[in-house]
Write an enzyme that holds these catalytic residues in place. Structure first.
Site, PDB file in Angstrom:
ATOM      1  N   ALA A  18       0.864  -1.179   0.000  1.00 58.23           N
ATOM      2  CA  ALA A  18       0.000   0.000   0.000  1.00 58.23           C
ATOM      3  C   ALA A  18       0.898   1.224   0.000  1.00 58.23           C
ATOM      4  O   ALA A  18       2.112   1.127   0.197  1.00 58.23           O
ATOM      5  CB  ALA A  18      -0.922   0.005   1.217  1.00 58.23           C
ATOM      6  N   MET A  19       0.286   2.393  -0.226  1.00 58.21           N
ATOM      7  CA  MET A  19       1.023   3.659  -0.230  1.00 58.21           C
ATOM      8  C   MET A  19       0.218   4.706   0.495  1.00 58.21           C
ATOM      9  O   MET A  19      -0.983   4.881   0.241  1.00 58.21           O
ATOM     10  CB  MET A  19       1.309   4.099  -1.668  1.00 58.21           C
ATOM     11  CG  MET A  19       2.033   5.427  -1.781  1.00 58.21           C
ATOM     12  SD  MET A  19       3.704   5.360  -1.052  1.00 58.21           S
ATOM     13  CE  MET A  19       4.042   7.112  -0.875  1.00 58.21           C
ATOM     14  N   GLU A  20       0.908   5.456   1.364  1.00 57.19           N
ATOM     15  CA  GLU A  20       0.264   6.343   2.323  1.00 57.19           C
ATOM     16  C   GLU A  20      -0.076   7.710   1.781  1.00 57.19           C
ATOM     17  O   GLU A  20      -0.023   8.711   2.519  1.00 57.19           O
ATOM     18  CB  GLU A  20       1.164   6.508   3.551  1.00 57.19           C
ATOM     19  CG  GLU A  20       2.487   7.237   3.318  1.00 57.19           C
ATOM     20  CD  GLU A  20       3.664   6.361   2.939  1.00 57.19           C
ATOM     21  OE1 GLU A  20       4.806   6.828   3.062  1.00 57.19           O
ATOM     22  OE2 GLU A  20       3.433   5.212   2.505  1.00 57.19           O
ATOM     23  N   HIS A  28      -1.400   0.559   9.437  1.00 56.42           N
ATOM     24  CA  HIS A  28      -0.060   1.055   9.093  1.00 56.42           C
ATOM     25  C   HIS A  28      -0.157   2.317   8.244  1.00 56.42           C
ATOM     26  O   HIS A  28       0.479   3.336   8.552  1.00 56.42           O
ATOM     27  CB  HIS A  28       0.682  -0.065   8.351  1.00 56.42           C
ATOM     28  CG  HIS A  28       2.008   0.312   7.767  1.00 56.42           C
ATOM     29  ND1 HIS A  28       3.181  -0.303   8.157  1.00 56.42           N
ATOM     30  CD2 HIS A  28       2.370   1.191   6.799  1.00 56.42           C
ATOM     31  CE1 HIS A  28       4.187   0.205   7.478  1.00 56.42           C
ATOM     32  NE2 HIS A  28       3.720   1.116   6.635  1.00 56.42           N
ATOM     33  N   GLU A  29      -0.954   2.251   7.180  1.00 56.89           N
ATOM     34  CA  GLU A  29      -1.041   3.403   6.282  1.00 56.89           C
ATOM     35  C   GLU A  29      -1.702   4.597   6.977  1.00 56.89           C
ATOM     36  O   GLU A  29      -1.325   5.752   6.733  1.00 56.89           O
ATOM     37  CB  GLU A  29      -1.812   3.032   5.017  1.00 56.89           C
ATOM     38  CG  GLU A  29      -1.206   1.877   4.232  1.00 56.89           C
ATOM     39  CD  GLU A  29       0.251   2.062   3.904  1.00 56.89           C
ATOM     40  OE1 GLU A  29       0.674   3.214   3.646  1.00 56.89           O
ATOM     41  OE2 GLU A  29       1.005   1.066   3.903  1.00 56.89           O
ATOM     42  N   GLU A  58       8.622   4.328   8.065  1.00 58.08           N
ATOM     43  CA  GLU A  58       8.123   2.950   7.937  1.00 58.08           C
ATOM     44  C   GLU A  58       8.141   2.208   9.268  1.00 58.08           C
ATOM     45  O   GLU A  58       7.225   1.450   9.576  1.00 58.08           O
ATOM     46  CB  GLU A  58       8.942   2.197   6.882  1.00 58.08           C
ATOM     47  CG  GLU A  58       8.821   2.780   5.493  1.00 58.08           C
ATOM     48  CD  GLU A  58       7.374   2.903   5.021  1.00 58.08           C
ATOM     49  OE1 GLU A  58       6.494   2.202   5.544  1.00 58.08           O
ATOM     50  OE2 GLU A  58       7.123   3.718   4.120  1.00 58.08           O
TER      51      GLU A  58
END
Length: 839
Positions: free
Chosen positions: A258-260, A291-292, A314
């Site tokens: 995924a990407m934040e 997490h994101e 991260e």
């Protein structure tokens, strides 16, 4: 001659001294064809003094540039840099008009046409330096700016962005201006999305996926997790969520998990499950959501100044993701899964020659920074933060975090800033802790020694390494009522290095160091404990303790201290009684993968596969009552993967079900067909028929994997040509083809391709970029060929000067794994002569 330059740290520091960037106005036209889109950018910025600088872009065609209304020569573009000469101090406006290429590798603006229904979707992945593939930018994280993004899209499409979007008419969508964010965090996702929208705490929330995946989108569970994590972060963090909306888009052919992107998190759409999954897999998805979301504060609100601090983004999100999933959702085993899966990733990476400190002293450029997205920056860094929270206390840890957010909101910060914020909340010497944990490399090893005197025992922990550790030591005795069970007598807290031996009373049957898994270290067992584990491992009451033990055994195999056959015997004896899904999956994955395919000599592979088949059949028998569907699914998957004979799994495929369940869904059908391809028990006609019944993107990948796995010279030639001679394969189809190509059972057939790999891989990496270079180094590497000639060829390849950094790193890691496998085989060569299948 044009060149493509990476940005150096020195260049970024100089440009940051010259510029203040205020606002980007970006207009993208996605209606101009299948190959390229139109990109117009206006950048308003101030120069503090007279001088020169440059802006980055990677266009298919640079159509026009003006600076303060005056045209610039487009021919000045050199690679990805357009020089801006003789700037005077003051305000400026740069306008750039370009055509930009769509990507098939998940970098820049990725374009995907769904084979299920012909619908097309595009989305951006701009991480590290790929914003230049979409629009012109001063592309470094500490030049934050406000972004106004407008997008013209085909009729019937919805456009998502970092902020709320509104439809303007004529296919044009306008996103609200963002707060100041970094260039790599800008996001757009456009297509005929299936969307589920709601509102929480006054903010619009949305979940989006391809239309063909709509029947499989469990939006209720995703939103339940999202709301729970959102609320928990607002209990932890004093700073409220800093953006105007929260969309989560599940996108195809995504390179990462995924990407934040602030306000628009993108996930790989394998998280929309079209086939059965275990509850641990759902837990993993929940952790990624958490997490994101943590990144919205740490990474998006407060952003690193330069890429040497990427670990902190991260590691923080990793730690918070697992902790918040455990605290706020229905899932109870995140830290067990972390121990089994993520920490193993960190331990492996930290023992290779390519290891690096969690917080490296100096990252010279963006290409070097990209290499640090590994198990060290994620798992080791998260383990270090967990250790820090245990050392200074959770309350002070969060107080320091909140100070950090308040000091640097919508700005940039360094590791020194972070340490200073934490130090403000505790009397502990956080700086010294950081030097010990974050500036060093490698894994400490902890070994217990028990001494007896006067009828009582004492525990001393020997530490191979230099870090201080706070950890638990579990003392276990046999259960008098049930010899197969162990009971926890006491878990004592230890601080290493010790000043004195720790009294423990009578000698326990088993001592487990790092019980609770709050530190990052390899552990070993004393002789008495090792004997207890031989018969009592599955009798340990806590799955997290069993995870620590299995990790220690895995490390011992990789270090040559435990024979692979002995690990298999322990798995055969204890895994049939395992109840935790993450533990069962982790042990089977290691046994069926690295251990059986690399650490055991080929002559002993059939016996190992027979042992694993027997183990999986035991798990199937145990789960016939239907009470353990996740465990049964794990057993079915692995029985397919280790099948040495086709009859049983062929019958399953023909019947469409496993006797007693489950019925075969698409994932299981492709899994069986891939194994049958390896065994030479299927053909192209069967693969084509399966693809006709499942023409989805996942079906296309399954077919590519199966075709590459056929033990046929022509099939191998076609697969090789697709990977290395052409550029038509998307990132996912490239990976699927590579996964099918090398098979231990086909070692003789593919032997001529081992030297060809080293001859061909450098060219494809240079031609297709970092994403394909990484995939080629990981999935195309002939890992099954554990021999000195493969190692020699690889080492010779590494000596070449022209390898791309991403490929060089991937090859170095794979070759170190290969050398380790050779050492393990040599260490246990006599023992392997006795490997036999166990019933």
């Amino acid at each position: 001659m044009a060149f493509m330059s990476v940005l150096t740290r020195d260049e970024a520091q100089l440009r940051a001294e010259i510029l203040d960037v205020h606002r980007y106005t970006v207009e993208l036209d996605l209606t101009t064809g299948d190959e390229a889109f139109d990109s117009r950018t206006a950048i308003r910025f101030t120069t503090r003094f007279d001088g020169d600088t440059f802006v980055e872009l990677k266009p298919a065609e640079l159509r026009g540039v003006t600076l303060d209304g005056q045209p610039l020569d487009t021919g000045l573009l050199n690679g990805n840099r357009l020089p801006l000469k003789n700037l005077t101090a003051g305000e400026h406006e740069l306008r750039v008009h370009a055509a930009m290429r769509y990507s098939r590798t998940g970098e820049g603006m990725h374009r995907f046409t769904d084979p299920s229904d012909g619908e097309t979707y595009v989305y951006t992945q701009l991480f590290m330096d790929d914003v230049q593939r979409v629009f012109a930018a001063f592309d470094q994280p500490d030049l934050k700016a406000v972004f106004e993004v407008g997008v013209k899209a085909p009729e019937g499409w919805t456009v998502l962005a970092n902020s709320v979007t509104t439809r303007q008419g004529d296919g044009v969508w306008q996103a609200a201006p963002t707060p100041p964010i970094s260039t790599y965090l800008v996001a757009v996702a456009a297509g005929p999305w299936h969307s589920v929208r709601t509102e929480h705490r006054g903010l619009p929330f949305g979940v989006h996926c391809r239309r063909s995946l709509a029947p499989h989108l469990d939006a209720d569970e995703i939103l339940d997790v999202t709301r729970a994590c959102f609320d928990r972060y607002h209990e932890k963090f004093e700073e409220p969520y800093p953006f105007d909306s929260y969309d989560q888009a599940f996108v195809p052919e995504f390179n990462a998990g995924a990407m934040e992107n602030p306000g628009l998190v993108t996930f790989r759409d394998e998280f929309v499950y079209r086939s059965a999954v275990t509850d641990t897999e759902r837990q993993s998805r929940a952790m990624v959501i958490a997490h994101e979301m943590a990144h919205m504060w740490f990474g998006d609100l407060v952003t690193l100044k330069w890429w040497d601090d990427i670990w902190l983004n991260e590691s923080f999100a990793e730690y918070m993701g697992y902790q918040t999933t455990a605290e706020a959702t229905r899932f109870t085993g995140p830290w067990t899964e972390f121990g089994v899966t993520r920490k193993a990733w960190g331990y492996d990476a930290d023992q290779r020659p390519t290891t690096h400190p969690v917080a490296p002293d100096h990252v010279d450029d963006t290409a070097s920074a990209l290499l640090n997205f590994d198990g060290i920056s994620y798992a080791k860094g998260a383990s270090a933060l967990r250790q820090l929270a245990a050392w200074i206390g959770e309350k002070d840890f969060l107080a320091g975090i909140n100070t950090h957010f308040a000091r640097h909101r919508f700005g940039n910060a360094t590791l020194a800033d972070f340490i200073d914020s934490l130090a403000s909340a505790t009397d502990r010497d956080v700086s010294a802790w950081a030097d010990s944990w974050l500036r060093t490399t490698g894994v400490d090893t902890l070994v217990p020694t028990v001494t007896a005197a006067g009828g009582t025992c004492a525990l001393t922990v020997d530490r191979a390494g230099s870090r201080p550790h706070r950890l638990g030591a579990g003392l276990y005795d046999h259960d008098l009522a049930d010899e197969g069970r162990l009971v926890l007598r006491e878990r004592i807290d230890l601080d290493l290095p010790q000043t004195d031996p720790q009294p423990i009373g009578k000698r326990p049957a088993l001592i487990v160091l790092n019980d609770g898994d709050i530190t990052y270290a390899k552990i070993r067992f004393d002789a008495a404990s090792a004997e207890t584990l031989r018969t009592g491992l599955s009798g340990l009451p806590d799955p997290l303790t069993r995870a620590v033990v299995w990790n220690a055994l895995r490390d011992a195999v990789r270090d040559g201290d435990l024979a692979p056959a002995a690990y298999l015997e322990l798995a055969r004896a204890h895994l049939p009684r395992e109840t935790d899904l993450a533990v069962a999956q982790g042990v089977l994955a290691f046994a069926a993968g690295q251990l059986t395919q690399q650490y055991l000599a080929p002559a002993h592979r059939p016996a190992a596969l027979a042992t694993l088949t027997s183990l999986c059949r035991d798990l199937l028998r145990r789960t016939e009552d239907g009470d353990h569907p996740g465990l049964r699914l794990i057993a079915v998957r692995h029985l397919i993967d280790v099948a040495a004979h086709p009859e049983t799994i062929t019958a399953w495929l023909t019947d469409g079900t496993v006797p007693g369940g489950p019925e075969l869904d698409p994932e299981l059908r492709w899994r069986i067909l891939a194994r049958l391809a390896v065994l030479g028990a299927t053909d192209e006609a069967a693969i084509a028929a399966e693809l006709a019944s499942d023409p989805s993107a996942a079906g296309q990948e399954g077919a590519a994997r199966c075709r590459a796995a056929l033990p046929d010279p022509e099939a191998k030639r076609a697969a090789w040509a697709a990977m290395f001679a052409g550029d038509d394969l998307s990132n996912y189809l490239f990976t699927a083809t590579a996964q099918g190509f090398w098979q231990p059972e086909q070692a003789e057939l593919v032997r001529p391709y081992v030297p060809r790999f080293y001859a061909d891989v450098a060219a494809v990496a240079a031609r297709r970029g970092p994403a394909i270079a990484t995939a080629a180094g990981r999935w195309c590497f002939p890992a099954h060929a554990v021999d000195t000639e493969n190692l020699r060829l690889g080492e010779e390849c590494l000596r070449a000067d022209d390898l791309t950094p991403a490929l060089r790193r991937a090859l170095a890691d794979r070759l170190d794994d290969l050398a380790r496998a050779l050492r393990v085989r040599e260490a246990h060569r006599p023992a392997q002569e006795g490997v036999r299948p166990t019933a």
